[in-house]
Design a protein around this motif. Structure first.
Motif, PDB file in Angstrom:
ATOM      1  N   ASP A  87      61.917 110.082  19.277  1.00 38.90           N
ATOM      2  CA  ASP A  87      62.160 110.031  17.884  1.00 38.90           C
ATOM      3  C   ASP A  87      61.671 111.474  17.222  1.00 38.90           C
ATOM      4  N   GLY A  88      61.824 111.880  16.033  1.00 41.44           N
ATOM      5  CA  GLY A  88      61.179 112.849  15.601  1.00 41.44           C
ATOM      6  C   GLY A  88      61.879 113.381  14.365  1.00 41.44           C
ATOM      7  N   SER A  89      61.370 114.411  13.841  1.00 39.86           N
ATOM      8  CA  SER A  89      62.083 115.107  12.419  1.00 39.86           C
ATOM      9  C   SER A  89      63.600 115.292  12.361  1.00 39.86           C
ATOM     10  N   MET A  90      64.041 115.520  13.787  1.00 39.73           N
ATOM     11  CA  MET A  90      65.574 115.823  13.621  1.00 39.73           C
ATOM     12  C   MET A  90      66.276 114.575  14.009  1.00 39.73           C
ATOM     13  N   ARG A  91      66.059 113.495  13.904  1.00 37.21           N
ATOM     14  CA  ARG A  91      66.609 112.306  14.401  1.00 37.21           C
ATOM     15  C   ARG A  91      67.876 112.184  13.204  1.00 37.21           C
ATOM     16  N   LYS A  92      67.474 112.117  12.014  1.00 37.23           N
ATOM     17  CA  LYS A  92      68.461 111.848  10.933  1.00 37.23           C
ATOM     18  C   LYS A  92      69.557 112.904  11.036  1.00 37.23           C
ATOM     19  N   MET A  93      69.283 114.170  11.060  1.00 37.52           N
ATOM     20  CA  MET A  93      70.302 115.115  10.993  1.00 37.52           C
ATOM     21  C   MET A  93      71.138 115.182  12.234  1.00 37.52           C
ATOM     22  N   LEU A  94      70.597 114.783  13.515  1.00 36.65           N
ATOM     23  CA  LEU A  94      71.483 114.524  14.559  1.00 36.65           C
ATOM     24  C   LEU A  94      72.404 113.346  14.262  1.00 36.65           C
ATOM     25  N   GLU A  95      71.997 112.331  13.762  1.00 38.52           N
ATOM     26  CA  GLU A  95      72.645 110.856  13.645  1.00 38.52           C
ATOM     27  C   GLU A  95      73.853 111.640  12.589  1.00 38.52           C
ATOM     28  N   GLN A  96      73.540 112.157  11.644  1.00 35.57           N
ATOM     29  CA  GLN A  96      74.675 112.575  10.703  1.00 35.57           C
ATOM     30  C   GLN A  96      75.779 113.438  11.324  1.00 35.57           C
ATOM     31  N   LYS A  97      75.073 114.290  12.299  1.00 35.27           N
ATOM     32  CA  LYS A  97      76.001 115.314  13.097  1.00 35.27           C
ATOM     33  C   LYS A  97      77.260 114.591  14.179  1.00 35.27           C
ATOM     34  N   VAL A  98      76.450 113.561  14.542  1.00 32.86           N
ATOM     35  CA  VAL A  98      76.912 112.492  15.509  1.00 32.86           C
ATOM     36  C   VAL A  98      78.248 111.975  14.720  1.00 32.86           C
ATOM     37  N   LYS A  99      77.829 111.456  13.502  1.00 34.61           N
ATOM     38  CA  LYS A  99      78.944 110.570  12.776  1.00 34.61           C
ATOM     39  C   LYS A  99      79.981 111.598  12.211  1.00 34.61           C
ATOM     40  N   SER A 100      79.523 112.951  11.876  1.00 36.40           N
ATOM     41  CA  SER A 100      80.411 113.875  11.259  1.00 36.40           C
ATOM     42  C   SER A 100      81.508 114.161  12.282  1.00 36.40           C
ATOM     43  N   LEU A 101      80.931 114.323  13.560  1.00 37.34           N
ATOM     44  CA  LEU A 101      82.123 114.634  14.776  1.00 37.34           C
ATOM     45  C   LEU A 101      82.608 113.368  15.327  1.00 37.34           C
ATOM     46  N   ASN A 102      82.513 112.197  14.751  1.00 39.07           N
ATOM     47  CA  ASN A 102      83.117 110.942  14.994  1.00 39.07           C
ATOM     48  C   ASN A 102      82.877 110.699  16.426  1.00 39.07           C
ATOM     49  N   ILE A 103      81.891 110.726  17.075  1.00 37.37           N
ATOM     50  CA  ILE A 103      81.462 110.463  18.509  1.00 37.37           C
ATOM     51  C   ILE A 103      80.196 109.555  18.614  1.00 37.37           C
ATOM     52  N   THR A 104      80.148 108.630  17.454  1.00 38.39           N
ATOM     53  CA  THR A 104      79.037 107.692  17.425  1.00 38.39           C
ATOM     54  C   THR A 104      79.252 106.661  18.647  1.00 38.39           C
ATOM     55  N   GLN A 105      80.395 106.361  19.215  1.00 40.81           N
ATOM     56  CA  GLN A 105      80.542 105.450  20.302  1.00 40.81           C
ATOM     57  C   GLN A 105      80.080 106.175  21.672  1.00 40.81           C
ATOM     58  N   GLN A 106      79.616 107.491  21.572  1.00 42.26           N
ATOM     59  CA  GLN A 106      79.360 107.977  22.763  1.00 42.26           C
ATOM     60  C   GLN A 106      77.723 108.419  22.839  1.00 42.26           C
ATOM     61  N   VAL A 107      77.208 108.088  21.819  1.00 35.00           N
ATOM     62  CA  VAL A 107      75.698 108.508  21.435  1.00 35.00           C
ATOM     63  C   VAL A 107      74.949 107.453  21.254  1.00 35.00           C
ATOM     64  N   VAL A 140      74.538 117.574  21.033  1.00 29.64           N
ATOM     65  CA  VAL A 140      75.420 116.855  20.263  1.00 29.64           C
ATOM     66  C   VAL A 140      76.975 117.586  20.230  1.00 29.64           C
ATOM     67  N   GLN A 141      76.728 118.896  19.913  1.00 29.19           N
ATOM     68  CA  GLN A 141      78.017 119.614  19.705  1.00 29.19           C
ATOM     69  C   GLN A 141      78.631 119.738  21.234  1.00 29.19           C
ATOM     70  N   SER A 142      77.860 119.917  22.514  1.00 34.26           N
ATOM     71  CA  SER A 142      78.535 119.692  23.749  1.00 34.26           C
ATOM     72  C   SER A 142      79.347 118.701  23.984  1.00 34.26           C
ATOM     73  N   VAL A 143      78.655 117.592  23.589  1.00 32.78           N
ATOM     74  CA  VAL A 143      79.354 116.189  23.913  1.00 32.78           C
ATOM     75  C   VAL A 143      80.659 116.245  23.229  1.00 32.78           C
ATOM     76  N   TYR A 144      80.980 116.518  21.806  1.00 29.47           N
ATOM     77  CA  TYR A 144      82.096 116.814  21.154  1.00 29.47           C
ATOM     78  C   TYR A 144      83.105 117.658  21.690  1.00 29.47           C
ATOM     79  N   ASP A 145      82.524 119.059  22.132  1.00 36.79           N
ATOM     80  CA  ASP A 145      83.254 120.048  22.752  1.00 36.79           C
ATOM     81  C   ASP A 145      83.897 119.693  24.031  1.00 36.79           C
ATOM     82  N   LEU A 146      83.241 118.964  24.787  1.00 37.11           N
ATOM     83  CA  LEU A 146      83.520 118.689  26.132  1.00 37.11           C
ATOM     84  C   LEU A 146      84.683 117.594  26.159  1.00 37.11           C
ATOM     85  N   LYS A 147      84.581 116.576  25.129  1.00 39.58           N
ATOM     86  CA  LYS A 147      85.538 115.577  24.983  1.00 39.58           C
ATOM     87  C   LYS A 147      86.778 116.355  24.683  1.00 39.58           C
ATOM     88  N   ASN A 148      86.891 117.246  23.732  1.00 39.83           N
ATOM     89  CA  ASN A 148      88.083 117.809  23.363  1.00 39.83           C
ATOM     90  C   ASN A 148      88.756 118.460  24.740  1.00 39.83           C
TER      91      ASN A 148
END
Length: 369
Positions: free
Chosen positions: A230-250, A210-218
């Motif tokens: 699916d799995g235990s990390m999904r919610k955390m990953l969704e939150q990270k995507v939202k916080s980095l403002n890349i929801t439209q890319q994921v 997820v971080q790579s998508v954000y960094d490469l965009k910049n």
């Protein structure tokens, strides 16, 4: 026809083809453990003669397959024994020691990961003692074979068998694959598509992706990202995507058990990225022509990393380094951005030549002959 005693932990669905081929080629009896996990299994009744035994924990990671020794001894007219090579199973120690004492001419083979390179002293001692009970080891990769040779094992008794998935089914799907607009319709653009398929768990280190998508965009490289699973990390990953403002890319596609859909998603993607260990994800994606980037610290990898040939079927980044991961993704598109068809063929050739049940059966027959 050789009579073979086959002892494995569980009848994993992805092993169905190779197990059925062995059962057809030889006069086999099969011994499996009962399993209560959510791993997909195949119907053992497809095999000619099967026994399912209870798994009983002893201490720490050590366990027994209840009744295994008595059951095998009752039917002890086997020429060869093909066993899962885990020293954690006390039943296998007992059985192999008894065979060595009373039937030294009978052949014992372990099917095992072999050696990782991160073993501590006690584990090294236990593994060496256990592996020396066998006449030969079927190992998943050349990396493990090399490490075992360094540990004093003879190369003549080490056989690289690799791993495989449902090759015939996937090959039929692959031959019908055509480029579709599944991603351009979802994302509304034609940017490169990164994917990960598998369980979304901490060991996969998907937050780095997820971080790579954000960094490469910049840095001017806009990529789309798809999580199939699916799995235990999904919610955390969704939150990270939202916080980095890349929801439209994921796109969190979710778990998908329809192989035709998975095939379309993989075939139309540009690059699979698995920041943690890669395992059979590499075989699955490369089967449909999608290359793989994962980390290059092989002692912490699964054996399927060997299917990755740098800048041909994927690449390796420095484990744990976000900067290195970003660089390898960027480099991939700089070098191979216009070579998609060539990359597909490299991936196909790698799987078709070595990572399939026909290759595995060829190795098995060459050893058992």
């Amino acid at each position: 026809m050789s009579k073979v005693c086959c002892i494995f932990n569980i009848p994993s669905l992805y092993r169905e083809k190779i197990y059925l081929d062995i059962d057809k080629e030889y006069d086999c009896e099969w011994y499996f453990e009962q399993d209560n996990s959510d791993i997909s299994l195949f119907d053992v009744n497809k095999l000619r003669k099967v026994f399912v035994l209870k798994h009983r924990k002893i201490f720490s990671r050590f366990y027994m397959m209840e009744g295994l020794v008595n059951q095998v001894w009752k039917h002890n007219d086997f020429d060869k024994y093909l066993m899962i090579g885990t020293p954690m199973c006390i039943s296998l120690w007992i059985l192999c020691i008894l065979l060595r004492i009373f039937y030294p001419s009978k052949k014992i083979y372990f099917w095992t990961h072999g050696w990782y390179g991160k073993e501590k002293l006690l584990e090294r001692v236990i593994k060496k003692l256990f592996f020396k009970l066998a006449d030969g080891l079927f190992v998943y990769g050349n990396y493990a074979k090399g490490l075992l040779i360094n540990e004093g094992f003879s190369s003549d008794k080490l056989y690289v068998i690799h791993n495989s998935l449902s090759y015939d089914v996937q090959l039929e799907q692959r031959e019908q694959m055509r480029k579709t607009p599944i991603y351009s319709e979802h994302f509304g653009n034609t940017n490169p598509v990164l994917i990960f398929i598998g369980r979304l768990t901490p060991i996969k280190q998907l937050d780095m992706l997820v971080q790579s998508v954000y960094d490469l965009k910049n840095k001017g490289l806009n990529c789309n990202l798809v999580f199939i699973g699916d799995g235990s990390m999904r919610k955390m990953l969704e939150q990270k995507v939202k916080s980095l403002n890349i929801t439209q890319q994921v796109w969190f596609y979710g778990a998908c058990y329809d192989e035709e859909t998975n095939a379309e998603l993989i075939y139309n993607a540009d690059l699979c990225v698995a920041p943690g260990n890669v395992g059979l994800t590499a075989i699955h994606t490369m089967m449909f022509g999608c290359p793989v980037i994962t980390h290059g610290d092989f002692k912490y990898q699964m054996p399927e990393f060997e299917a990755i040939k740098p800048l041909l079927t994927g690449n390796f980044y420095k484990r744990g380094s976000q900067e290195s991961l970003n660089e390898k993704i960027s480099e991939w598109f700089n070098v191979n951005g216009k070579r998609r068809k060539y990359v597909q063929q490299y991936c196909y050739d790698e799987i078709d030549n070595q990572w399939n049940p026909y290759y595995q059966m060829h190795i098995t027959k060459s050893v058992f002959s």
